[in-house]
Motif scaffolding. Structure first.
Motif, PDB file in Angstrom:
ATOM      1  N   LEU A 188       0.849  -1.194   0.000  1.00  0.00           N
ATOM      2  CA  LEU A 188       0.000   0.000   0.000  1.00  0.00           C
ATOM      3  C   LEU A 188       0.885   1.245   0.000  1.00  0.00           C
ATOM      4  O   LEU A 188       1.579   1.524   0.985  1.00  0.00           O
ATOM      5  N   HIS A 189       0.851   1.973  -1.089  1.00  0.00           N
ATOM      6  CA  HIS A 189       1.768   3.115  -1.271  1.00  0.00           C
ATOM      7  C   HIS A 189       1.336   4.343  -0.461  1.00  0.00           C
ATOM      8  O   HIS A 189       0.263   4.376   0.141  1.00  0.00           O
ATOM      9  N   GLY A 190       2.185   5.351  -0.492  1.00  0.00           N
ATOM     10  CA  GLY A 190       1.924   6.588   0.239  1.00  0.00           C
ATOM     11  C   GLY A 190       1.158   7.618  -0.575  1.00  0.00           C
ATOM     12  O   GLY A 190       0.879   7.426  -1.764  1.00  0.00           O
ATOM     13  N   TYR A 191       0.842   8.723   0.076  1.00  0.00           N
ATOM     14  CA  TYR A 191       0.088   9.823  -0.540  1.00  0.00           C
ATOM     15  C   TYR A 191       0.853  10.397  -1.735  1.00  0.00           C
ATOM     16  O   TYR A 191       2.042  10.688  -1.636  1.00  0.00           O
TER      17      TYR A 191
ATOM     18  N   ALA B  22      -7.834  12.288   1.422  1.00  0.00           N
ATOM     19  CA  ALA B  22      -7.343  13.656   1.248  1.00  0.00           C
ATOM     20  C   ALA B  22      -6.648  14.155   2.505  1.00  0.00           C
ATOM     21  O   ALA B  22      -6.982  13.759   3.629  1.00  0.00           O
ATOM     22  N   ILE B  23      -5.662  15.008   2.301  1.00  0.00           N
ATOM     23  CA  ILE B  23      -5.024  15.728   3.405  1.00  0.00           C
ATOM     24  C   ILE B  23      -5.272  17.208   3.125  1.00  0.00           C
ATOM     25  O   ILE B  23      -4.901  17.718   2.065  1.00  0.00           O
ATOM     26  N   ASN B  24      -5.963  17.861   4.049  1.00  0.00           N
ATOM     27  CA  ASN B  24      -6.329  19.266   3.844  1.00  0.00           C
ATOM     28  C   ASN B  24      -5.569  20.161   4.811  1.00  0.00           C
ATOM     29  O   ASN B  24      -5.167  19.734   5.887  1.00  0.00           O
ATOM     30  N   PHE B  25      -5.398  21.417   4.404  1.00  0.00           N
ATOM     31  CA  PHE B  25      -4.705  22.402   5.247  1.00  0.00           C
ATOM     32  C   PHE B  25      -5.680  23.522   5.610  1.00  0.00           C
ATOM     33  O   PHE B  25      -6.471  23.943   4.771  1.00  0.00           O
ATOM     34  N   ASP B  26      -5.599  23.990   6.848  1.00  0.00           N
ATOM     35  CA  ASP B  26      -6.431  25.136   7.209  1.00  0.00           C
ATOM     36  C   ASP B  26      -5.620  26.428   7.082  1.00  0.00           C
ATOM     37  O   ASP B  26      -4.480  26.416   6.617  1.00  0.00           O
TER      38      ASP B  26
ATOM     39  N   LYS C 212      -2.403  20.422   9.200  1.00  0.00           N
ATOM     40  CA  LYS C 212      -2.830  19.347   8.305  1.00  0.00           C
ATOM     41  C   LYS C 212      -3.969  18.561   8.927  1.00  0.00           C
ATOM     42  O   LYS C 212      -3.905  18.228  10.103  1.00  0.00           O
ATOM     43  N   PHE C 213      -4.974  18.252   8.127  1.00  0.00           N
ATOM     44  CA  PHE C 213      -6.077  17.406   8.589  1.00  0.00           C
ATOM     45  C   PHE C 213      -6.267  16.252   7.625  1.00  0.00           C
ATOM     46  O   PHE C 213      -6.309  16.457   6.418  1.00  0.00           O
ATOM     47  N   SER C 214      -6.412  15.053   8.181  1.00  0.00           N
ATOM     48  CA  SER C 214      -6.726  13.894   7.351  1.00  0.00           C
ATOM     49  C   SER C 214      -8.240  13.799   7.218  1.00  0.00           C
ATOM     50  O   SER C 214      -8.959  14.045   8.187  1.00  0.00           O
TER      51      SER C 214
ATOM     52  N   GLN D 150     -12.984   9.592   4.351  1.00  0.00           N
ATOM     53  CA  GLN D 150     -12.352   8.962   3.174  1.00  0.00           C
ATOM     54  C   GLN D 150     -11.430   7.834   3.612  1.00  0.00           C
ATOM     55  O   GLN D 150     -11.365   6.780   2.971  1.00  0.00           O
ATOM     56  N   ALA D 151     -10.708   8.051   4.716  1.00  0.00           N
ATOM     57  CA  ALA D 151      -9.790   7.020   5.220  1.00  0.00           C
ATOM     58  C   ALA D 151     -10.566   5.759   5.595  1.00  0.00           C
ATOM     59  O   ALA D 151     -10.141   4.638   5.296  1.00  0.00           O
ATOM     60  N   LYS D 152     -11.724   5.928   6.236  1.00  0.00           N
ATOM     61  CA  LYS D 152     -12.552   4.765   6.613  1.00  0.00           C
ATOM     62  C   LYS D 152     -13.056   4.038   5.373  1.00  0.00           C
ATOM     63  O   LYS D 152     -13.113   2.803   5.349  1.00  0.00           O
ATOM     64  N   GLN D 153     -13.440   4.813   4.347  1.00  0.00           N
ATOM     65  CA  GLN D 153     -13.893   4.188   3.097  1.00  0.00           C
ATOM     66  C   GLN D 153     -12.755   3.369   2.476  1.00  0.00           C
ATOM     67  O   GLN D 153     -12.969   2.240   2.027  1.00  0.00           O
TER      68      GLN D 153
END
Length: 214
Positions: A25-28, A66-70, A75-77, A81-84
């Protein structure tokens, strides 16, 4: 038959009635060719399957979530989506078991970075599906696991975790919290550090390969 994730496969050199599986399983922002590049170095009696994450970023790069930035650049995961993706991987394993003669009791996840974070989530949620995890350059986010994961039977699960001491993407301090948390669940874990950044050191590769064969 089309499976739910795209993947690359290296079949075992020596086929038995059933063979063990290494699921990579590869990285982002990477893809299924990344970890598959060292398939030739891995033990020959395994099915080696490298899965491609479902979220398309750009030009051959993919993400498990997705990794989002405020505004303050925190950083927020994307936990949903991670659970899916967690359940997509668990389902993908079931599909592989019906497609190839894989030993269902010998499934190992090998994850790097985001793939490593997801590997923990899959193994804690569905330990009956996973025998071993090699988690490189990741950390444990239990929010991504099933709510009641702590009540699962982990007696057959083993984990090899590793991290670079100068990792600039995921701080080594995050990785150091994994061992006590995993041991508290009664899971056998080996944890190692290497003097590298966010990547797989040759010694790391050598160590996890030995661990797989021990």
């Amino acid at each position: 038959m089309a499976l739910s994730l795209q993947y690359l496969i290296r079949e075992p050199k020596v086929k038995k009635e059933t063979n063990p599986l290494l699921l990579l399983l590869h990285g982002y922002g990477s893809n299924d060719e990344d970890l598959f590049s060292f398939a030739s170095e891995l033990p020959e009696d395994y099915y080696i399957i490298s899965a491609r994450a479902p979220y398309d970023l750009t030009y051959g790069s993919y993400a498990w979530y997705a990794i989002n930035f405020d505004a303050d650049e925190n950083k927020f995961s994307d936990i949903e989506q991670a659970k899916q993706s967690r359940d997509l991987i668990a389902n993908f394993i079931d599909e592989l078991l019906t497609t190839y003669p894989i030993d269902k009791d010998k499934v190992t996840l090998i994850g790097f970075s985001q793939g490593s974070i997801l590997s923990y989530a899959v193994a804690l949620s569905y330990p009956q599906k996973i025998q071993r995890v090699v988690a490189m350059s990741g950390y444990l986010n239990t929010d991504m696991a099933l709510a009641n994961y702590a009540t699962n039977d982990f007696s057959n699960l083993k984990i090899f975790a590793s991290h670079g001491t100068v990792d600039q993407v995921i701080p080594v301090d995050w990785a150091r919290k994994v061992q006590p948390a995993i041991q508290a669940l009664g899971i056998n874990i080996t944890y190692k550090e290497y003097p590298v950044g966010h990547g797989v050191a040759p010694q790391n590769f050598f160590d996890f390969k030995n661990w797989l064969q021990s």
